[in-house]
Design a protein around this motif. Structure first.
Motif, PDB file in Angstrom:
ATOM      1  N   UNK A 112       0.809  -1.222   0.000  1.00 63.05           N
ATOM      2  CA  UNK A 112       0.000   0.000   0.000  1.00 63.05           C
ATOM      3  C   UNK A 112       0.838   1.267   0.000  1.00 63.05           C
ATOM      4  N   UNK A 113       2.159   1.141  -0.141  1.00 69.01           N
ATOM      5  CA  UNK A 113       2.997   2.323  -0.212  1.00 69.01           C
ATOM      6  C   UNK A 113       3.080   3.070   1.109  1.00 69.01           C
ATOM      7  N   UNK A 114       3.484   4.318   1.010  1.00 66.04           N
ATOM      8  CA  UNK A 114       3.708   5.157   2.182  1.00 66.04           C
ATOM      9  C   UNK A 114       3.099   6.532   1.941  1.00 66.04           C
ATOM     10  N   UNK A 115       3.176   7.361   2.950  1.00 60.78           N
ATOM     11  CA  UNK A 115       2.695   8.742   2.850  1.00 60.78           C
ATOM     12  C   UNK A 115       3.803   9.683   3.298  1.00 60.78           C
ATOM     13  N   UNK A 116       3.846  10.859   2.703  1.00 62.79           N
ATOM     14  CA  UNK A 116       4.757  11.899   3.190  1.00 62.79           C
ATOM     15  C   UNK A 116       3.971  13.014   3.863  1.00 62.79           C
ATOM     16  N   UNK A 117       2.797  12.646   4.378  1.00 61.86           N
ATOM     17  CA  UNK A 117       1.982  13.588   5.143  1.00 61.86           C
ATOM     18  C   UNK A 117       2.712  13.950   6.440  1.00 61.86           C
ATOM     19  N   UNK A 118       2.472  15.144   6.917  1.00 60.77           N
ATOM     20  CA  UNK A 118       3.076  15.602   8.172  1.00 60.77           C
ATOM     21  C   UNK A 118       1.969  16.102   9.096  1.00 60.77           C
ATOM     22  N   UNK A 119       1.154  15.189   9.625  1.00 64.78           N
ATOM     23  CA  UNK A 119      -0.016  15.625  10.403  1.00 64.78           C
ATOM     24  C   UNK A 119       0.331  16.365  11.682  1.00 64.78           C
ATOM     25  N   UNK A 120       1.535  16.145  12.193  1.00 64.24           N
ATOM     26  CA  UNK A 120       1.907  16.835  13.428  1.00 64.24           C
ATOM     27  C   UNK A 120       2.249  18.304  13.188  1.00 64.24           C
ATOM     28  N   UNK A 121       2.497  18.668  11.943  1.00 61.98           N
ATOM     29  CA  UNK A 121       2.823  20.051  11.620  1.00 61.98           C
ATOM     30  C   UNK A 121       1.523  20.827  11.443  1.00 61.98           C
ATOM     31  N   UNK A 122       1.328  21.848  12.236  1.00 55.38           N
ATOM     32  CA  UNK A 122       0.084  22.616  12.217  1.00 55.38           C
ATOM     33  C   UNK A 122      -0.227  23.142  10.815  1.00 55.38           C
ATOM     34  N   UNK A 123      -1.421  22.869  10.357  1.00 55.69           N
ATOM     35  CA  UNK A 123      -1.884  23.381   9.075  1.00 55.69           C
ATOM     36  C   UNK A 123      -1.491  22.560   7.864  1.00 55.69           C
ATOM     37  N   UNK A 124      -0.628  21.549   8.051  1.00 55.70           N
ATOM     38  CA  UNK A 124      -0.151  20.791   6.882  1.00 55.70           C
ATOM     39  C   UNK A 124      -1.295  20.050   6.192  1.00 55.70           C
ATOM     40  N   UNK A 125      -2.111  19.358   6.966  1.00 53.51           N
ATOM     41  CA  UNK A 125      -3.196  18.557   6.383  1.00 53.51           C
ATOM     42  C   UNK A 125      -4.163  19.431   5.603  1.00 53.51           C
ATOM     43  N   UNK A 126      -4.426  20.634   6.100  1.00 56.06           N
ATOM     44  CA  UNK A 126      -5.403  21.512   5.447  1.00 56.06           C
ATOM     45  C   UNK A 126      -4.823  22.240   4.239  1.00 56.06           C
ATOM     46  N   UNK A 127      -3.523  22.594   4.280  1.00 56.10           N
ATOM     47  CA  UNK A 127      -3.014  23.535   3.291  1.00 56.10           C
ATOM     48  C   UNK A 127      -1.848  23.025   2.451  1.00 56.10           C
ATOM     49  N   UNK A 128      -1.297  21.861   2.741  1.00 59.35           N
ATOM     50  CA  UNK A 128      -0.160  21.347   1.977  1.00 59.35           C
ATOM     51  C   UNK A 128      -0.561  20.079   1.221  1.00 59.35           C
ATOM     52  N   UNK A 129       0.323  19.676   0.322  1.00 58.75           N
ATOM     53  CA  UNK A 129       0.091  18.476  -0.492  1.00 58.75           C
ATOM     54  C   UNK A 129       1.259  17.522  -0.272  1.00 58.75           C
ATOM     55  N   UNK A 130       1.025  16.353   0.340  1.00 60.71           N
ATOM     56  CA  UNK A 130       2.117  15.390   0.470  1.00 60.71           C
ATOM     57  C   UNK A 130       2.483  14.798  -0.883  1.00 60.71           C
ATOM     58  N   UNK A 131       3.764  14.576  -1.113  1.00 62.23           N
ATOM     59  CA  UNK A 131       4.208  14.009  -2.388  1.00 62.23           C
ATOM     60  C   UNK A 131       3.801  12.556  -2.542  1.00 62.23           C
ATOM     61  N   UNK A 132       3.513  11.898  -1.456  1.00 72.05           N
ATOM     62  CA  UNK A 132       2.986  10.531  -1.505  1.00 72.05           C
ATOM     63  C   UNK A 132       1.753  10.464  -0.622  1.00 72.05           C
TER      64      UNK A 132
END
Length: 731
Positions: A112-132
């Motif tokens: 199932x691959x991986x994610x480059x999400x950074x949920x601990x970083x404030x605002x990342x989930x709402x305003x950034x795009x993880x490369x994976x």
């Protein structure tokens, strides 16, 4: 009669990663009889990570780096479940899938691959795009480029994480903005004091030089406080503006894996040399989601690709009682890193190697890999004709078109009329209408009860989705008459398989059907099940109406003709059987077919003068039934008839459903029709779970269309009822 071997084992692949894609291809070359192979993946395609920077840079189109899982599953003889896995119940051996019944397994593999999400970083989930994951990132990037091109987004890119992936993406972004002719800026942010840790000194120096040449601003030792809609705010208050913020820092495991009870290292699934999980011999794992405890390695696609032959062998060995093999990865491998433009850097032995020739080499390697999936071997889908056969067998098989499923598996309209010609008229006073309308109408208290039955052979391998579509299809006649669905009985033929597999297949079917009927206000109260050579699904449905049901005979000149769903499903699934349809188009068609007609019927039933659902005899055939019953003609605006994505191109390429030749006879009653025209051909395309076709008062058309669209229907006005004989005239 010859029947296929019974199914005895369920092998389920969770995720369409590189390892699983290669396993599916290998399986298609040599299937294992008795095994039902299933792939579960959120979408119909899987992107190849090696070409993603090239897509970002503008060197590749999206379809060049996507593995079409619909085509691959058809080639492998596998069922494809389009859904996101959310858990594994290892005691019950059930894989939980978002929005549908769980899937049973005897043996499973996770890729199932991986994610480059950074949920601990404030605002990342709402305003950034993880490369994976790569698919959603590619969509977000192309959307951003379109906005930049239109002047609706700032050409400023922020990339978080200056490892190899981050540097490669930053360079690709810089090149793409240059190609778009905008004065863009790309800033690469790294928390550590050094970028590109983990690669050789020569490759690092080459990549740093490339960033300098292409204007990528590298900032190390950065501490990000939060991500905002405008960009990134650093600790200390400095604000960096970005039109898009991309996360490429590190690799995170999929969160649901933590609840499986599998042994993990930092959230990644622990596996041994045979690729089995360490504490469950029935589950394998491969690719980036796995941690090789015997030989830890960084996350890289090369390992997923090289694990694939071992994984395919070991899965087959477990299913047949054979011996497993081990996978022992090399300690070092050549990395070819693209630099935005058609230029690449090689990381090997600490040397500085770079140039355009390296990019061409990488391009050849990537295209060769994707060629394995874009150019699948042709498999014979049509039964061979024996040397000695009865007269007429060769003629029936001469077209080379395999028999279709769904409503395209009906006999022709002429066959049906001839076969029912001797059916006596109803004699009971409480039977108000029999054959000839959408459903039988029975007197019921002060109102009426309508009853209908529909049944067809499977056209996809997923029994859950098949049951959803079959239930919507069976309800179509009830909705078309303006009745309220009341009760349903199932009629099923299950393939030959061992008892537990039949039990879980039946559970999936009944869960899907219950959900559809329940949402429509009806009860699924039982039915009949038998065993045969292939899956078929059908339902008998009743409905109630307090007055007079909407029939076929009330259309009047001046009425507008409304269609609530696009057409083209017969052509699409004929092409899918031949491996010619795009997976994204098939996924979209399935979603449209599974959409219930209840909301649209609620709008149309009070105002429609005549209404039917468009099914096996196509739009032309079902419109002609209204015209014959109403004693009127119709002007049909061919260009206004909505079509499913991909249907027109396939029709232009000559793809036709196996029922099309019988339906095409009706073109003799369509003035201006050209049998060679693709749009005319689609008028005769058999539909499964098609839309409602209604004749409504023309002076109320605008309001009705607004109400239909508010109800979620893809409704369109396609013509008008006119004076004259029951013929269709194309306009």
């Amino acid at each position: 009669m010859h029947s296929p071997l019974p199914l005895t084992r369920d092998l389920v692949l969770i995720g369409g990663g590189h390892s699983h894609a290669l396993v599916l291809r290998k399986w298609g070359m040599k299937p294992l009889p008795g095994t039902r192979l299933t792939l579960i993946n959120p979408g119909p395609t899987a992107p190849y990570s090696g070409m993603l920077p090239g897509l970002v840079a503008g060197h590749y189109a999206r379809d060049e780096l996507e593995i079409d899982l619909v085509k691959l599953a058809r080639f492998a003889g596998a069922r494809l479940v389009l859904g996101r896995a959310t858990g594994i119940n290892r005691d019950a051996r059930l894989i939980e899938v978002e929005g549908r019944a769980p899937v049973f397994y005897d043996l499973a593999s996770v890729d199932i691959g991986i994610s480059s999400d950074l949920p601990a970083l404030e605002g990342f989930t709402e305003h950034a795009v993880p490369a994976k994951p790569l698919g959603p990132f590619a969509e977000s990037w192309e959307r951003y480029v379109t906005q930049v091109r239109a002047g609706d987004a700032a050409p400023c890119v922020l990339v978080i994480g200056a490892g190899v992936a981050g540097v490669e993406l930053a360079l690709a972004c810089a090149h793409r903005l240059t190609q778009e002719g905008v004065a863009g800026k790309v800033t690469l942010l790294e928390a550590a004091d050094t970028a590109l840790r983990g690669i050789g000194d020569g490759a690092r120096r080459a990549l740093l030089a490339q960033m300098g040449e292409q204007g990528v601003d590298l900032r190390t030792g950065i501490r990000i406080a939060r991500v905002t809609a405008e960009g990134v705010e650093l600790e200390g208050g400095e604000v960096l503006t970005g039109g898009i913020t991309i996360g490429a820092a590190g690799a995170r495991p999929q969160g649901w894996v933590a609840d499986t009870g599998l042994q993990l290292t930092d959230g990644f699934i622990d596996i041994g040399p045979d690729l089995r999980t360490l504490n469950d011999p029935l589950i394998y794992a491969a690719g980036d989601c796995a941690h090789m405890t015997h030989a830890p390695r960084p996350k890289a696609g090369v390992f997923a690709v090289r694990q694939a032959p071992v994984l395919a062998h070991n899965l087959r060995a477990d299913l047949t009682g054979g011996a497993r093999r081990g996978y022992h990865p090399q300690k070092d491998y050549l990395k070819l890193i693209s630099t935005g433009r058609k230029h690449a850097v090689a990381d090997k032995l600490g040397l500085r190697l770079e140039g355009d020739a390296l990019w061409r080499w990488k391009d050849r390697i990537d295209r060769k890999f994707m060629g394995k999936f874009h150019d699948l071997p042709k498999m014979n889908a049509v039964q061979d004709i024996p040397a000695e056969a009865a007269a007429g067998v060769g003629e029936m098989l001469a077209g080379g078109v395999p028999p279709c499923g769904g409503c395209a598996a009906k006999p022709g309209a002429g066959v049906l009329r001839g076969g029912l010609a001797g059916l006596p008229a109803p004699t009971r006073p409480d039977v108000l209408h029999g054959a000839g309308d959408d459903a039988a109408v029975l007197r019921h208290g002060d109102g009426v009860q309508v009853i209908t039955s529909d049944h067809f052979r499977a056209f996809i391998e997923d029994p859950y989705m098949m049951a959803r579509i079959a239930a919507v299809h069976a309800l179509g006649d009830i909705w078309a008459m303006g009745a309220r669905p009341q009760a349903a009985l199932a009629t099923l033929i299950l393939p030959r398989m061992r008892d537990r597999m039949q039990e879980h297949t039946l559970r999936e079917i009944m869960a899907a059907a219950s959900a559809v009927f329940g949402a429509a206000g009806a009860d699924l109260v039982g039915g009949h099940t038998s065993v045969g050579p292939e899956l078929t699904v059908g339902f008998t449905v009743t409905g109630l109406h307090d007055g007079t049901p909407v029939g076929l005979a009330g259309a009047r000149p001046g009425d507008a003709l409304i269609l609530t769903k696009p057409i083209g499903s017969g052509t699409l699934f004929a092409a899918e059987m031949q491996g010619r349809a795009r997976g994204a188009d098939i996924a979209a068609a399935l979603a449209q077919m599974a959409a219930p007609l209840g909301p649209a019927a609620g709008v149309l039933a009070p105002v429609a003068r005549a209404m039917t659902d468009v099914t096996g005899y196509g739009l032309a055939g079902h419109l002609l039934t209204i015209l014959r019953a109403s004693g009127a003609g119709a002007d049909l605006r061919l260009a206004d008839v909505p079509l499913m994505d991909g249907a027109l191109a396939l029709a232009e390429a000559g793809v036709r459903s196996s029922l099309y030749p019988q339906n095409a006879v009706m073109l003799s009653e369509v003035a201006g029709a050209d049998a060679g025209d693709a749009r005319c051909a689609l008028l005769c395309d058999p539909q499964t779970a098609g839309g409602l076709l209604a004749a409504v008062p023309g002076d109320d058309l605008a309001r009705i269309l607004d109400d239909l669209r508010a109800a979620g229907a893809h409704a369109a006005c396609i013509g008008e009822i006119v004076d004259g004989p029951p013929l269709i005239a194309l306009r």
